[in-house]
Design a protein around this motif. Structure first.
Motif, PDB file in Angstrom:
ATOM      1  N   THR A 130       1.177  -0.799  -0.033  1.00  0.00           N
ATOM      2  CA  THR A 130       0.134   0.327   0.095  1.00  0.00           C
ATOM      3  C   THR A 130       0.585   1.065   0.049  1.00  0.00           C
ATOM      4  O   THR A 130       0.420   2.365  -0.925  1.00  0.00           O
ATOM      5  N   ASN A 131       2.186   1.331   0.488  1.00  0.00           N
ATOM      6  CA  ASN A 131       2.796   1.883   0.636  1.00  0.00           C
ATOM      7  C   ASN A 131       3.099   3.097  -0.368  1.00  0.00           C
ATOM      8  O   ASN A 131       3.690   3.756  -0.392  1.00  0.00           O
ATOM      9  N   LEU A 132       3.601   2.039  -1.532  1.00  0.00           N
ATOM     10  CA  LEU A 132       4.344   1.181  -2.357  1.00  0.00           C
ATOM     11  C   LEU A 132       2.995   1.509  -3.595  1.00  0.00           C
ATOM     12  O   LEU A 132       3.445   2.140  -5.198  1.00  0.00           O
ATOM     13  N   GLY A 133       1.822   2.229  -3.626  1.00  0.00           N
ATOM     14  CA  GLY A 133       0.937   1.503  -4.508  1.00  0.00           C
ATOM     15  C   GLY A 133       0.708   0.434  -5.214  1.00  0.00           C
ATOM     16  O   GLY A 133       0.584   0.441  -6.484  1.00  0.00           O
ATOM     17  N   LEU A 134       1.276   0.125  -4.600  1.00  0.00           N
ATOM     18  CA  LEU A 134       1.583  -1.748  -5.080  1.00  0.00           C
ATOM     19  C   LEU A 134       0.347  -2.356  -5.106  1.00  0.00           C
ATOM     20  O   LEU A 134      -0.253  -2.550  -4.177  1.00  0.00           O
ATOM     21  N   VAL A 135      -0.028  -3.639  -6.116  1.00  0.00           N
ATOM     22  CA  VAL A 135      -0.840  -4.525  -5.278  1.00  0.00           C
ATOM     23  C   VAL A 135      -0.387  -5.974  -5.444  1.00  0.00           C
ATOM     24  O   VAL A 135       0.595  -6.311  -5.645  1.00  0.00           O
ATOM     25  N   PRO A 136      -0.681  -6.860  -3.673  1.00  0.00           N
ATOM     26  CA  PRO A 136       0.062  -7.819  -3.352  1.00  0.00           C
ATOM     27  C   PRO A 136       0.015  -9.061  -4.552  1.00  0.00           C
ATOM     28  O   PRO A 136      -1.536  -9.201  -4.956  1.00  0.00           O
ATOM     29  N   GLU A 137       0.776  -9.384  -4.672  1.00  0.00           N
ATOM     30  CA  GLU A 137       1.252 -10.188  -5.946  1.00  0.00           C
ATOM     31  C   GLU A 137       1.440 -12.060  -5.147  1.00  0.00           C
ATOM     32  O   GLU A 137       1.156 -12.719  -3.475  1.00  0.00           O
ATOM     33  N   ALA A 138       0.991 -12.877  -7.028  1.00  0.00           N
ATOM     34  CA  ALA A 138       1.032 -14.800  -6.223  1.00  0.00           C
ATOM     35  C   ALA A 138       0.068 -14.876  -4.900  1.00  0.00           C
ATOM     36  O   ALA A 138       0.426 -15.871  -3.999  1.00  0.00           O
ATOM     37  N   ALA A 139      -0.576 -13.846  -5.035  1.00  0.00           N
ATOM     38  CA  ALA A 139      -2.275 -14.416  -3.956  1.00  0.00           C
ATOM     39  C   ALA A 139      -1.871 -14.367  -2.772  1.00  0.00           C
ATOM     40  O   ALA A 139      -3.017 -15.056  -1.956  1.00  0.00           O
ATOM     41  N   SER A 140      -1.057 -13.450  -2.326  1.00  0.00           N
ATOM     42  CA  SER A 140      -0.394 -13.246  -0.915  1.00  0.00           C
ATOM     43  C   SER A 140      -1.773 -12.366  -0.544  1.00  0.00           C
ATOM     44  O   SER A 140      -2.119 -12.687   0.619  1.00  0.00           O
ATOM     45  N   SER A 141      -2.504 -11.587  -0.842  1.00  0.00           N
ATOM     46  CA  SER A 141      -3.851 -11.163   0.140  1.00  0.00           C
ATOM     47  C   SER A 141      -5.344 -12.064   0.109  1.00  0.00           C
ATOM     48  O   SER A 141      -5.809 -11.937   0.763  1.00  0.00           O
ATOM     49  N   LEU A 142      -4.992 -13.370  -0.349  1.00  0.00           N
ATOM     50  CA  LEU A 142      -5.853 -14.353   0.153  1.00  0.00           C
ATOM     51  C   LEU A 142      -5.539 -15.529   1.780  1.00  0.00           C
ATOM     52  O   LEU A 142      -5.530 -15.594   1.867  1.00  0.00           O
ATOM     53  N   LEU A 143      -3.849 -15.540   1.222  1.00  0.00           N
ATOM     54  CA  LEU A 143      -3.088 -16.283   1.231  1.00  0.00           C
ATOM     55  C   LEU A 143      -2.636 -16.155   2.841  1.00  0.00           C
ATOM     56  O   LEU A 143      -2.908 -16.596   4.102  1.00  0.00           O
ATOM     57  N   LEU A 158      -2.503  -3.227   4.797  1.00  0.00           N
ATOM     58  CA  LEU A 158      -3.064  -1.619   4.755  1.00  0.00           C
ATOM     59  C   LEU A 158      -2.212  -0.704   5.336  1.00  0.00           C
ATOM     60  O   LEU A 158      -1.973   0.495   4.906  1.00  0.00           O
ATOM     61  N   LEU A 159      -1.320  -0.927   6.466  1.00  0.00           N
ATOM     62  CA  LEU A 159      -0.388   0.210   7.336  1.00  0.00           C
ATOM     63  C   LEU A 159       0.976  -0.311   7.662  1.00  0.00           C
ATOM     64  O   LEU A 159       1.784   0.594   7.097  1.00  0.00           O
ATOM     65  N   GLY A 160       1.834  -0.883   6.445  1.00  0.00           N
ATOM     66  CA  GLY A 160       3.029  -1.790   6.383  1.00  0.00           C
ATOM     67  C   GLY A 160       3.153  -1.933   7.330  1.00  0.00           C
ATOM     68  O   GLY A 160       4.478  -1.504   7.050  1.00  0.00           O
ATOM     69  N   ASN A 161       3.002  -2.139   8.666  1.00  0.00           N
ATOM     70  CA  ASN A 161       3.826  -2.129   9.717  1.00  0.00           C
ATOM     71  C   ASN A 161       5.178  -3.044   9.061  1.00  0.00           C
ATOM     72  O   ASN A 161       4.745  -4.164   8.647  1.00  0.00           O
ATOM     73  N   ARG A 162       5.830  -3.120  10.570  1.00  0.00           N
ATOM     74  CA  ARG A 162       6.794  -3.932  10.120  1.00  0.00           C
ATOM     75  C   ARG A 162       6.790  -4.792  11.266  1.00  0.00           C
ATOM     76  O   ARG A 162       6.270  -4.478  13.011  1.00  0.00           O
ATOM     77  N   ILE A 163       7.089  -6.120  11.539  1.00  0.00           N
ATOM     78  CA  ILE A 163       6.730  -7.566  12.731  1.00  0.00           C
ATOM     79  C   ILE A 163       8.146  -7.733  12.904  1.00  0.00           C
ATOM     80  O   ILE A 163       8.566  -8.303  11.997  1.00  0.00           O
ATOM     81  N   ASP A 164       8.418  -7.760  14.274  1.00  0.00           N
ATOM     82  CA  ASP A 164       9.370  -9.022  14.357  1.00  0.00           C
ATOM     83  C   ASP A 164       8.968 -10.292  14.532  1.00  0.00           C
ATOM     84  O   ASP A 164       8.389 -10.196  14.138  1.00  0.00           O
ATOM     85  N   ALA A 165      10.723 -11.263  14.728  1.00  0.00           N
ATOM     86  CA  ALA A 165      10.482 -12.335  14.392  1.00  0.00           C
ATOM     87  C   ALA A 165       9.133 -13.208  15.374  1.00  0.00           C
ATOM     88  O   ALA A 165       8.743 -13.856  15.736  1.00  0.00           O
ATOM     89  N   ALA A 166       9.257 -12.548  16.768  1.00  0.00           N
ATOM     90  CA  ALA A 166       8.638 -12.955  17.791  1.00  0.00           C
ATOM     91  C   ALA A 166       7.368 -13.214  17.647  1.00  0.00           C
ATOM     92  O   ALA A 166       6.107 -13.417  18.024  1.00  0.00           O
ATOM     93  N   GLU A 167       6.866 -11.413  16.991  1.00  0.00           N
ATOM     94  CA  GLU A 167       5.678 -11.372  17.058  1.00  0.00           C
ATOM     95  C   GLU A 167       5.224 -12.741  15.250  1.00  0.00           C
ATOM     96  O   GLU A 167       4.345 -12.879  15.556  1.00  0.00           O
ATOM     97  N   ALA A 168       6.457 -12.102  14.458  1.00  0.00           N
ATOM     98  CA  ALA A 168       5.772 -13.359  13.587  1.00  0.00           C
ATOM     99  C   ALA A 168       5.356 -14.682  13.890  1.00  0.00           C
ATOM    100  O   ALA A 168       4.872 -15.606  12.834  1.00  0.00           O
ATOM    101  N   GLU A 169       6.248 -15.063  14.569  1.00  0.00           N
ATOM    102  CA  GLU A 169       5.811 -16.311  15.399  1.00  0.00           C
ATOM    103  C   GLU A 169       4.495 -17.065  15.612  1.00  0.00           C
ATOM    104  O   GLU A 169       3.335 -18.015  16.308  1.00  0.00           O
ATOM    105  N   LYS A 170       3.758 -15.467  16.892  1.00  0.00           N
ATOM    106  CA  LYS A 170       2.985 -15.342  17.373  1.00  0.00           C
ATOM    107  C   LYS A 170       1.900 -15.566  16.189  1.00  0.00           C
ATOM    108  O   LYS A 170       0.860 -16.213  17.115  1.00  0.00           O
ATOM    109  N   ILE A 171       1.486 -14.902  15.460  1.00  0.00           N
ATOM    110  CA  ILE A 171       0.378 -14.640  14.761  1.00  0.00           C
ATOM    111  C   ILE A 171       0.720 -15.970  13.465  1.00  0.00           C
ATOM    112  O   ILE A 171      -0.369 -16.257  12.821  1.00  0.00           O
ATOM    113  N   GLY A 172       1.631 -16.547  13.550  1.00  0.00           N
ATOM    114  CA  GLY A 172       1.800 -17.679  12.330  1.00  0.00           C
ATOM    115  C   GLY A 172       2.129 -17.587  11.385  1.00  0.00           C
ATOM    116  O   GLY A 172       2.139 -18.663  10.705  1.00  0.00           O
ATOM    117  N   LEU A 173       2.896 -16.482  11.167  1.00  0.00           N
ATOM    118  CA  LEU A 173       3.358 -15.566   9.919  1.00  0.00           C
ATOM    119  C   LEU A 173       5.126 -16.843   9.456  1.00  0.00           C
ATOM    120  O   LEU A 173       4.876 -17.596   8.759  1.00  0.00           O
TER     121      LEU A 173
END
Length: 196
Positions: A130-143, A158-173
């Motif tokens: 969103t910050n770059l005015g681009l559309v997410p690629e490769a079905a990432s907006s679904l996945l 939508l916000l383009g926030n950066r998350i750290d590894a601990a948060e990425a693990e917590k949310i299942g990324l």
């Protein structure tokens, strides 16, 4: 020096994005080499697992925008980035990602197409489409919503926030965040187990 390294050992093909001075920002050449590695693995019975990582202190900072700005799109040929994204979708071998450092844009998108994702403790993740005015690629907006939930995906997209590894693990990324110096050992152990 190749911008993408390929190494086969004991049934595991390790693909390493190799532009550490540019945080492994992806060029069309890199996409082509990565796509070749994944596509060639499909018909090679000696390759049972694919592991993707980045050289130095970054997984990938996303697309090298200067490389893309100079690209020739009038050749009528399939762009290497399209070949790479399609190779991820069509891949039928177990795919592991070992995320060291930053994973931005397509660096996060490719994780949504992997089977196991491990991250070093200093890794960070950002999808600034969103910050770059681009559309997410490769079905990432679904996945991404299927992986982390709708509200988390909306916040990331939508916000383009950066998350750290601990948060990425917590949310299942990512499956697991581990100490930086243990990352490749953990990923290689999982790859070896799958290959066996």
């Amino acid at each position: 020096m190749s911008v993408a390294l390929s190494e086969l050992s004991n049934g595991v093909l390790r693909l390493t994005m190799n532009r550490p001075t540019k945080k492994n920002a992806l060029t069309q050449e890199m996409y082509g080499l990565l796509a070749d590695g994944i596509l060639n693995a499909q018909d090679n019975p000696d390759i049972r697992v694919i592991l993707i990582t980045g050289a130095g202190d970054a997984f990938t900072a996303g697309n090298d925008l200067s490389d893309f700005a100079g690209g020739d799109r009038d050749k009528g040929e399939e762009l290497p980035v399209a070949r790479f994204l399609l190779s991820l979708v069509e891949n039928d071998k177990p795919l592991i990602a070992a995320v060291n450092g930053v994973a931005v844009g397509v660096g996060v998108t490719m994780l949504l197409h992997t089977d196991l994702v491990y991250a070093g403790a200093s890794a960070s993740f950002q999808v600034p489409f969103t910050n770059l005015g681009l559309v997410p690629e490769a079905a990432s907006s679904l996945l991404l919503p299927l992986t982390v939930g709708i509200q988390r995906a909306n916040e990331l997209f939508l916000l383009g926030n950066r998350i750290d590894a601990a948060e990425a693990e917590k949310i299942g990324l990512v499956l697991r965040a581990v100490a930086d110096d243990e990352l490749l050992d953990v990923a290689n152990k999982a790859a070896a187990q799958l290959a066996a």
